[in-house]
Design a protein around this motif. Structure first.
Motif, PDB file in Angstrom:
ATOM      1  N   GLY A 256      67.756 119.570  49.004  1.00  0.00           N
ATOM      2  CA  GLY A 256      66.402 119.709  48.292  1.00  0.00           C
ATOM      3  C   GLY A 256      65.674 120.125  49.589  1.00  0.00           C
ATOM      4  O   GLY A 256      64.354 120.068  49.307  1.00  0.00           O
TER       5      GLY A 256
ATOM      6  N   SER B 126      71.684 107.534  41.803  1.00  0.00           N
ATOM      7  CA  SER B 126      70.118 107.174  41.854  1.00  0.00           C
ATOM      8  C   SER B 126      69.602 107.388  40.594  1.00  0.00           C
ATOM      9  O   SER B 126      70.263 107.928  39.458  1.00  0.00           O
ATOM     10  CB  SER B 126      69.421 107.774  42.693  1.00  0.00           C
TER      11      SER B 126
ATOM     12  N   GLU C  81      69.575 113.045  48.606  1.00  0.00           N
ATOM     13  CA  GLU C  81      69.212 113.024  47.324  1.00  0.00           C
ATOM     14  C   GLU C  81      70.308 113.516  46.641  1.00  0.00           C
ATOM     15  O   GLU C  81      70.637 113.043  45.024  1.00  0.00           O
ATOM     16  CB  GLU C  81      67.941 113.680  46.813  1.00  0.00           C
ATOM     17  N   ASP C  82      71.488 113.863  46.976  1.00  0.00           N
ATOM     18  CA  ASP C  82      72.617 114.368  46.443  1.00  0.00           C
ATOM     19  C   ASP C  82      73.667 113.274  46.503  1.00  0.00           C
ATOM     20  O   ASP C  82      74.896 113.550  45.721  1.00  0.00           O
ATOM     21  CB  ASP C  82      73.149 115.817  46.609  1.00  0.00           C
TER      22      ASP C  82
ATOM     23  N   ALA D   8      67.193 108.865  39.446  1.00  0.00           N
ATOM     24  CA  ALA D   8      66.828 110.308  39.364  1.00  0.00           C
ATOM     25  C   ALA D   8      68.222 111.027  38.903  1.00  0.00           C
ATOM     26  O   ALA D   8      68.051 112.056  37.886  1.00  0.00           O
ATOM     27  CB  ALA D   8      66.013 110.900  40.498  1.00  0.00           C
ATOM     28  N   GLN D   9      68.941 110.834  39.635  1.00  0.00           N
ATOM     29  CA  GLN D   9      70.490 111.606  39.224  1.00  0.00           C
ATOM     30  C   GLN D   9      70.782 111.279  37.713  1.00  0.00           C
ATOM     31  O   GLN D   9      71.392 112.222  37.049  1.00  0.00           O
ATOM     32  CB  GLN D   9      71.464 111.196  40.128  1.00  0.00           C
TER      33      GLN D   9
END
Length: 403
Positions: free
Chosen positions: A142, A95, A219-220, A97-98
């Motif tokens: 998260g 992503s 999210e990971d 963000a990553q």
């Protein structure tokens, strides 16, 4: 180079890389501790912009980079390649963000990445992964709902247990075999994740990782659930030709050392190079090295032209297979022609002899590459045969009568 000429700018870049490897990176590598991540060396790779090139360069330029570094400093080449292997899934499937969180540090050489695919029972057969990702409705990495808990072990992971994050492939169970594997970005400080170093022949850090209910969340994820095997294969297809380039760099270093040695070492009333048996062996070493080099460049060129083309995996497998097997042959014969001096600790060939063995196993052993090649060839043959039958039917009709 006749037959597949690099342009003058590429040749000059390779010369600068070889000089940098020998003069700047080699001394840093020499100060490192075998079996440990050399962070000063990584920082130097970042300082000179080489880690950035791993992510921005095409496949051919990546091969030139790895070959040139391997010629002058195998430790620098390996450190660079492991950063690329561990972080490429983040670049390709992560992503925004990553990517923003992790890739700047990787490019600068501050953040150490690792590619965690192999397991005690799943090396060459990567689809047989057993690391379990069990649903964890209570939370994830998260703290949100819809996460997983990772339980199991990874083994023979380069940069483990010292990496700052791991690209981890685990079984989420969307389907059988490869269809049920997902990819995760797991920070090293995640609770339940521990590791230990393994004492291996290769001089760089290799270790085992244990996952005891390690929490990960949506999210990971790297990409979509159940599509992690594709993330792994895309990464390997990207790097396999350049593994061949690493091997070619070692072969060229061994060949040049052999030429210098046999041209000056006196024996039986002349120099070794005057003996036909020696000269013919050196000629064979040079010919095999050149053939491997050309195949590596061809595979990289095919990837750059169309990374999704059906023949790209076969070309990548051919390049890795021929180059790594060739490097083993060349280094072994270089040691033989040097004699006992090449077995002394600290000699270039003693170092290369230890380095050259592992590439025939990692990122798909030679036997796996042969399987990939054969399956591709037979698959293509079957398609051609089917098309031929369809053409005949179209010409003669169902009863065999010409239309």
């Amino acid at each position: 180079m006749a037959g597949f000429a690099l342009d003058p700018e590429q040749e000059q870049w390779c010369e600068r890389l070889r000089a940098l490897a020998a003069e700047r990176l080699g001394p840093l590598a020499g100060k490192g501790e075998p079996g440990r991540v050399n962070r000063p060396l990584l920082a130097a790779l970042g300082e000179h912009g080489l880690l950035e090139r791993v992510f921005s360069a095409g496949a051919l330029d990546l091969c030139l980079l790895r070959e040139s570094l391997a010629y002058g400093c195998t430790e620098a080449e390996t450190a660079l390649a492991l950063q690329g292997l561990g972080a490429h899934p983040v670049l390709s499937a992560g992503s925004a963000a990553q990517r923003e969180r992790w890739l700047p540090g990787v490019r600068a050489g501050r953040t150490v990445a690792a590619f965690a695919l192999s397991e005690p029972g799943a090396g060459s057969d990567a689809a047989a992964l057993a690391l379990a990702a069990e649903p964890d409705a209570a939370g994830g990495g998260g703290g949100g709902a819809g996460g997983w808990r990772l339980t199991g072990e990874k083994r023979w992971i380069s940069n483990a247990p010292e990496a700052d994050f791991y690209t981890v492939f685990a079984r989420t169970g969307e389907g059988p075999g490869a269809k049920g594997v997902s990819a995760f970005l797991v920070p090293a400080d995640r609770p339940g994740l521990t590791g230990e170093s393994l004492d291996m022949l290769s001089p760089h850090a290799i270790g085992a990782l244990r996952f005891d209910g390690v929490p990960v969340g949506p999210e990971d994820l790297l990409g979509e659930p159940g599509r992690g095997f594709r993330v792994a294969m895309d990464t390997l297809n990207r790097f396999r030709p350049s593994v061949g380039a690493f091997a070619v760099g070692m072969a060229r270093a061994a060949l040049d050392a052999t030429l210098a040695h046999t041209a000056r070492r006196t024996a039986f009333g002349g120099v070794l190079g005057d003996l036909q048996a020696v000269a013919h062996r050196v000629a064979e070493m040079a010919t095999r090295t050149e053939a491997a080099r050309l195949l590596v460049y061809a595979a990289a060129g095919a990837y750059d032209a169309d990374s999704g083309a059906p023949d790209v995996p076969r070309r990548a497998a051919m390049a890795k297979l021929l180059a790594t097997e060739t490097a083993q042959y060349v280094v072994d014969h270089a040691v033989q022609l040097h004699g006992a001096v090449a077995l002394q600790r600290g000699h270039l060939l003693e170092h290369l002899y230890r380095e050259v063995r592992a590439p025939r196993i990692y990122e798909g052993a030679s036997e796996v590459q042969r399987t990939i090649i054969a399956r591709s060839l037979y698959g293509e043959h079957g398609q051609q045969a089917q098309h031929g039958q369809q053409a005949q039917q179209a010409q003669h009709g169902p009863a065999g009568v010409t239309r």
